[in-house]
Design a protein around this motif. Sequence first.
Motif, PDB file in Angstrom:
ATOM      1  N   ILE A 295       0.839  -1.203   0.000  1.00 34.99           N
ATOM      2  CA  ILE A 295       0.000   0.000   0.000  1.00 34.99           C
ATOM      3  C   ILE A 295       0.873   1.252   0.000  1.00 34.99           C
ATOM      4  O   ILE A 295       0.586   2.240  -0.710  1.00 34.99           O
ATOM      5  CB  ILE A 295      -0.944  -0.001   1.221  1.00 34.99           C
TER       6      ILE A 295
ATOM      7  N   LEU B 281       2.055   1.907  -3.427  1.00 38.67           N
ATOM      8  CA  LEU B 281       1.000   2.494  -4.248  1.00 38.67           C
ATOM      9  C   LEU B 281       0.791   3.969  -3.899  1.00 38.67           C
ATOM     10  O   LEU B 281       0.495   4.787  -4.781  1.00 38.67           O
ATOM     11  CB  LEU B 281      -0.308   1.729  -4.050  1.00 38.67           C
TER      12      LEU B 281
ATOM     13  N   SER C 165       3.254   6.006  -5.718  1.00 41.98           N
ATOM     14  CA  SER C 165       3.269   5.829  -7.168  1.00 41.98           C
ATOM     15  C   SER C 165       2.507   6.956  -7.853  1.00 41.98           C
ATOM     16  O   SER C 165       1.611   7.582  -7.274  1.00 41.98           O
ATOM     17  CB  SER C 165       2.635   4.488  -7.522  1.00 41.98           C
TER      18      SER C 165
ATOM     19  N   THR D 120       0.673   6.312 -10.374  1.00 43.53           N
ATOM     20  CA  THR D 120      -0.548   5.673 -10.851  1.00 43.53           C
ATOM     21  C   THR D 120      -1.623   5.768  -9.784  1.00 43.53           C
ATOM     22  O   THR D 120      -1.397   5.366  -8.637  1.00 43.53           O
ATOM     23  CB  THR D 120      -0.297   4.187 -11.180  1.00 43.53           C
TER      24      THR D 120
ATOM     25  N   ALA E  56      -4.554   5.024  -7.236  1.00 44.57           N
ATOM     26  CA  ALA E  56      -5.052   3.807  -6.589  1.00 44.57           C
ATOM     27  C   ALA E  56      -6.237   4.198  -5.712  1.00 44.57           C
ATOM     28  O   ALA E  56      -6.125   5.085  -4.854  1.00 44.57           O
ATOM     29  CB  ALA E  56      -3.963   3.147  -5.749  1.00 44.57           C
ATOM     30  N   TYR E  57      -7.360   3.528  -5.937  1.00 42.79           N
ATOM     31  CA  TYR E  57      -8.604   3.897  -5.264  1.00 42.79           C
ATOM     32  C   TYR E  57      -8.469   3.834  -3.746  1.00 42.79           C
ATOM     33  O   TYR E  57      -7.974   2.851  -3.179  1.00 42.79           O
ATOM     34  CB  TYR E  57      -9.740   2.966  -5.703  1.00 42.79           C
TER      35      TYR E  57
ATOM     36  N   SER F 291      -4.786   7.088  -3.105  1.00 46.72           N
ATOM     37  CA  SER F 291      -4.421   8.413  -3.617  1.00 46.72           C
ATOM     38  C   SER F 291      -5.575   9.086  -4.335  1.00 46.72           C
ATOM     39  O   SER F 291      -5.387  10.093  -5.006  1.00 46.72           O
ATOM     40  CB  SER F 291      -3.212   8.297  -4.561  1.00 46.72           C
ATOM     41  N   THR F 292      -6.782   8.505  -4.193  1.00 46.09           N
ATOM     42  CA  THR F 292      -7.967   9.109  -4.803  1.00 46.09           C
ATOM     43  C   THR F 292      -9.057   9.277  -3.754  1.00 46.09           C
ATOM     44  O   THR F 292      -8.967   8.738  -2.641  1.00 46.09           O
ATOM     45  CB  THR F 292      -8.536   8.221  -5.930  1.00 46.09           C
TER      46      THR F 292
ATOM     47  N   LYS G 192      -5.734   4.486   3.007  1.00 44.71           N
ATOM     48  CA  LYS G 192      -6.521   3.259   2.893  1.00 44.71           C
ATOM     49  C   LYS G 192      -7.160   2.801   4.203  1.00 44.71           C
ATOM     50  O   LYS G 192      -8.134   2.041   4.212  1.00 44.71           O
ATOM     51  CB  LYS G 192      -5.618   2.130   2.335  1.00 44.71           C
TER      52      LYS G 192
END
Length: 324
Positions: A50, A53, A56, A58, A60-61, A64-65, A203
């Motif tokens: 995690i 991610l 990253s 990219t 990731a739900y 980072s979103t 997360k």
Amino acid sequence: MTITTHSPLTVTLGSSGVTPEDVVAVARHDAQVTVAQDALDAVAKVRAHIDDLAHSETPAYGISTGFGALANRHIPAELRTQLQKSLIRSHAAGMGPAVEREVVRAIMFLRAKTLASGRTGVRPVVLQTMVDVLNAGITPVVREFGSLGCSGDLAPLSHCALVLMGEGEAEGPDGVRYGGRGEPAVAELLAEHGIEPVTLAEKEGLALVNGTEGMLGMLLMAIADLRQLLTTADITAALSVEALLGTDQVFLPELHAALRPHPGQAAAADNMLRVLSNSAIVASHRINDTKVQDAYSLRCAPQVAGAIRDTVDHAALVASRELA
């Protein structure tokens, strides 16, 4: 016949999973909870993924979103802790009377079990804090109304998660309430038991609330109650047969196997037959009994209780799959 219950003093969360009896032991009998080292290692390993991610580029739900309709919105690193806190605070919207202590303990234990699976992405400290709260006898105040059920027991789990953050409402092991108007803060209750509030990372808010542990905990305890009640009903029915000078021959296993081979019916008949075995009262009129047959309420008791047993067994099958 005796009714026995399995109530371990300690339940360990690890790769072997937990049983319905473990849930009842923690929820109702304050069994202590420990976390196996293999579970902590698995949690730490997934958390490292995690963290990768989170760093990253990219998206990731939930890491980072944003959530739901805001899934396409990027959340900068400095706002991610606030995002997780806001998720918990916004969903802690239950209303009505507080649910029973045993229900809340079942919810927390089952969620701790899920966290210990190593598939949710939380840090080990989050899992250990939830276990510490359980073992301290601290009970978050969870309200009766507001859960989405099969879509997620978001509100009940959010009220539990708030307490891990040192917020919300909770009761100490002595029943004293914290966090309400004019009451000491929950953080003070945690401090009294040497527990540090958790600051949620990426997360972790999502991992604490995205589950159905509220429904599952209540189902497991209802099944335990129903099974004990059914055993009690079999004993009571058998004693009624004895008191009314009935026969035990209608409970013979070969009859039920030949006529209606329902598992629950066979189990109920077996219970009644064992209660009546070696009964001097039943034996006293067995040879000279002039009755053609006993009343329906006596001779068909296994058929009635058996149907209930089969229904409970189906519910237990569903619960076992959820528990896994």
